[in-house]
Design a protein around this motif. Sequence first.
Motif, PDB file in Angstrom:
ATOM      1  N   PHE A 211       0.833  -1.205   0.000  1.00 52.17           N
ATOM      2  CA  PHE A 211       0.000   0.000   0.000  1.00 52.17           C
ATOM      3  C   PHE A 211       0.870   1.258   0.000  1.00 52.17           C
ATOM      4  CE2 PHE A 211      -2.513   3.133   2.587  1.00 52.17           C
ATOM      5  CZ  PHE A 211      -3.503   3.370   1.644  1.00 52.17           C
ATOM      6  N   ILE A 212       1.913   1.267   0.827  1.00 49.63           N
ATOM      7  CA  ILE A 212       2.830   2.404   0.865  1.00 49.63           C
ATOM      8  C   ILE A 212       3.536   2.563  -0.474  1.00 49.63           C
ATOM      9  CG2 ILE A 212       4.988   3.260   1.891  1.00 49.63           C
ATOM     10  CD1 ILE A 212       4.052   2.060   4.550  1.00 49.63           C
ATOM     11  N   PHE A 213       3.972   1.456  -1.064  1.00 54.24           N
ATOM     12  CA  PHE A 213       4.618   1.505  -2.381  1.00 54.24           C
ATOM     13  C   PHE A 213       3.702   2.151  -3.415  1.00 54.24           C
ATOM     14  CE2 PHE A 213       5.082  -0.219  -6.615  1.00 54.24           C
ATOM     15  CZ  PHE A 213       6.438  -0.075  -6.883  1.00 54.24           C
ATOM     16  N   LEU A 214       2.462   1.702  -3.464  1.00 51.74           N
ATOM     17  CA  LEU A 214       1.519   2.218  -4.459  1.00 51.74           C
ATOM     18  C   LEU A 214       1.314   3.719  -4.310  1.00 51.74           C
ATOM     19  CD1 LEU A 214      -1.137  -0.645  -4.436  1.00 51.74           C
ATOM     20  CD2 LEU A 214       0.465  -0.117  -6.272  1.00 51.74           C
ATOM     21  N   LEU A 216       3.481   5.891  -2.705  1.00 46.97           N
ATOM     22  CA  LEU A 216       4.718   6.644  -2.873  1.00 46.97           C
ATOM     23  C   LEU A 216       5.087   6.791  -4.345  1.00 46.97           C
ATOM     24  CD1 LEU A 216       7.242   5.450  -0.110  1.00 46.97           C
ATOM     25  CD2 LEU A 216       6.378   7.762  -0.448  1.00 46.97           C
ATOM     26  N   PHE A 217       4.886   5.729  -5.130  1.00 44.32           N
ATOM     27  CA  PHE A 217       5.452   5.683  -6.478  1.00 44.32           C
ATOM     28  C   PHE A 217       4.424   5.609  -7.604  1.00 44.32           C
ATOM     29  CE2 PHE A 217       8.463   3.618  -3.539  1.00 44.32           C
ATOM     30  CZ  PHE A 217       9.533   4.491  -3.667  1.00 44.32           C
ATOM     31  N   VAL A 218       3.164   5.286  -7.297  1.00 45.89           N
ATOM     32  CA  VAL A 218       2.161   5.168  -8.355  1.00 45.89           C
ATOM     33  C   VAL A 218       1.105   6.259  -8.203  1.00 45.89           C
ATOM     34  CG1 VAL A 218       0.519   3.642  -9.515  1.00 45.89           C
ATOM     35  CG2 VAL A 218       2.561   2.674  -8.431  1.00 45.89           C
ATOM     36  N   ALA A 219       0.288   6.174  -7.152  1.00 47.76           N
ATOM     37  CA  ALA A 219      -0.760   7.170  -6.939  1.00 47.76           C
ATOM     38  C   ALA A 219      -0.214   8.490  -6.416  1.00 47.76           C
ATOM     39  CB  ALA A 219      -1.809   6.616  -5.958  1.00 47.76           C
ATOM     40  N   LYS A 220       0.925   8.426  -5.709  1.00 45.50           N
ATOM     41  CA  LYS A 220       1.587   9.610  -5.127  1.00 45.50           C
ATOM     42  C   LYS A 220       0.620  10.385  -4.247  1.00 45.50           C
ATOM     43  CE  LYS A 220       4.878   9.793  -8.923  1.00 45.50           C
ATOM     44  NZ  LYS A 220       5.491  10.570 -10.025  1.00 45.50           N
ATOM     45  N   ASN A 221       0.012   9.652  -3.310  1.00 43.94           N
ATOM     46  CA  ASN A 221      -0.954  10.209  -2.373  1.00 43.94           C
ATOM     47  C   ASN A 221      -0.329  10.226  -0.983  1.00 43.94           C
ATOM     48  OD1 ASN A 221      -3.131  10.474  -0.474  1.00 43.94           O
ATOM     49  ND2 ASN A 221      -4.571   9.857  -2.067  1.00 43.94           N
ATOM     50  N   ASN A 222       0.086  11.411  -0.517  1.00 47.19           N
ATOM     51  CA  ASN A 222       0.798  11.519   0.758  1.00 47.19           C
ATOM     52  C   ASN A 222      -0.070  11.135   1.948  1.00 47.19           C
ATOM     53  OD1 ASN A 222       3.161  12.353  -0.502  1.00 47.19           O
ATOM     54  ND2 ASN A 222       2.631  14.518  -0.356  1.00 47.19           N
ATOM     55  N   ASN A 224      -2.401   8.834   2.057  1.00 48.96           N
ATOM     56  CA  ASN A 224      -2.408   7.383   2.146  1.00 48.96           C
ATOM     57  C   ASN A 224      -1.078   6.838   2.661  1.00 48.96           C
ATOM     58  OD1 ASN A 224      -5.038   7.161   1.273  1.00 48.96           O
ATOM     59  ND2 ASN A 224      -4.515   6.593  -0.821  1.00 48.96           N
ATOM     60  N   VAL A 225       0.020   7.510   2.307  1.00 44.53           N
ATOM     61  CA  VAL A 225       1.328   7.106   2.821  1.00 44.53           C
ATOM     62  C   VAL A 225       1.349   7.211   4.346  1.00 44.53           C
ATOM     63  CG1 VAL A 225       3.786   7.659   2.905  1.00 44.53           C
ATOM     64  CG2 VAL A 225       2.583   7.684   0.715  1.00 44.53           C
ATOM     65  N   LEU A 389      11.935  -2.464  -7.727  1.00 43.83           N
ATOM     66  CA  LEU A 389      11.699  -2.137  -6.322  1.00 43.83           C
ATOM     67  C   LEU A 389      10.483  -2.889  -5.793  1.00 43.83           C
ATOM     68  CD1 LEU A 389      12.331  -0.464  -3.780  1.00 43.83           C
ATOM     69  CD2 LEU A 389      10.772   1.290  -4.670  1.00 43.83           C
ATOM     70  N   PHE A 390       9.435  -2.986  -6.609  1.00 44.09           N
ATOM     71  CA  PHE A 390       8.229  -3.704  -6.184  1.00 44.09           C
ATOM     72  C   PHE A 390       8.566  -5.159  -5.868  1.00 44.09           C
ATOM     73  CE2 PHE A 390       4.348  -6.170  -7.151  1.00 44.09           C
ATOM     74  CZ  PHE A 390       3.495  -5.591  -6.223  1.00 44.09           C
TER      75      PHE A 390
END
Length: 447
Positions: A211-214, A216-222, A224-225, A389-390
């Motif tokens: 979830f953090i990966f998605l 940080l690097f895909v949705a770029k939603n802080n 959710n991070v 990385l994934f």
Amino acid sequence: MFGTISMLSRKIDIYAFLIIFLLVLNGGTLIKVMGYGPIFQIFTLIVLFVILTFSNSFSFKKIFRYSFFILLPLFIINLLHGLIFDNYILLSNQIINLSVSILIGVIISIYFEGKSSLFSNHLNLVLKLFVIQGILSSLILSLYPTRNILIKSTGDGSAYVGYLYLFFQRIHINYLGQIDLETFNLFGLNIFRAHGFFWEPSVFSVYVNIFIFLNLFVAKNNRNVLIGFLGILLSWSTTGMAVVLIQLIYYAGINFKLNLKNILTLGSLSIFLVIVGYVATINVNDKLYGEKAGSSAQRYVDTMAAIDVIIHNPAIGIGVEFKNFNQQIKDANPDLSGSIGSSLAIDRVNENTFSNSLLRVFVYFGLIFGTLLVWAFFKQNLITEHPVLFAIVNLTAVSFSPILFLTFHFTFIVNGLINIFNKRTINISRPKGHFGKEQNYYQKINL
């Protein structure tokens, strides 16, 4: 109201959401510990066939070709294991479950072929629901503890207490029938380790890291991070925190620009790292020298036992059949005399067990085929952003949780094998004169 519902339905593909929701439920949730894993796996396969049919994505040719490409070598290797090992059951439950997982992976790969953004967006949404449920369960049960048992697992003496079959926490029941409420102490507060619908905190932390990966690097939603960071903290998982650290180092490396936004982001991450460092230090000390010292010793013994089995069966491994696998692990004679072993509470370990999913690949199939399966994870294209990385995030995380061969993670391996097969097919069938026009050729070919 109807306009809002219509807009929401356009954003959420119901088929995609249902597929991924079922996929996650097959990845280490309470369904497995309740003993319904194989039944639910079959149910998932049937639902996927129905979805593939109604979504007009059904292609018998692709299903047969991809399944044959993966299942035939599996059955050949399984036959060899049956010839090598005494009392090896060829058509075991494990080979059937693995075959069903392969079929599920094939169908999901076909449905999401060329639609990686659809997969990642809906995986992000599904995981957000699971992460929030895990966080709420931890906080609610910490503030309002209960001994009301909702669910009992099969065989390992654990159960789940909570409310409304929605918020619950894992507990242990000892041989006297007494309940042990497993909590950790953070700044003077006794808090339940978060796991939500997953069977234990370490498994929960694997999915929180995805979830953090998605985000940080895909949705770029802080936002959710930050939710993910809270989930990792409440899981109290040393491995989970280490994997987060890997992601943050990579994130800082590719976003090293001195502007206000990045300074604020990196500042927030630094604060989180301080907290993680504090928590990890407590956790590691407890597992090395405290009440949980036996846990780290057991994992070390398990790892060394697996390596011993691999050394003695390097070519094709020992197979997936449970009785043979269990016997080979128990009979392993690992060398525990090194400096690491001498510093752990080895005397608390009674027998060799197994917890390292990554090593299980090589125990099952040996070094050559095991390496191919690990490489396949790097070749998957369900998640196309930062695939290396994934793969590292997932393979590192599952090294401490026995979930790699459950349907969720194994789907990425199946998808990678299909991509390897497709690329090889294209390279073999490519006519002469197209080497300088590979991009156009890929666009025209229909696999």
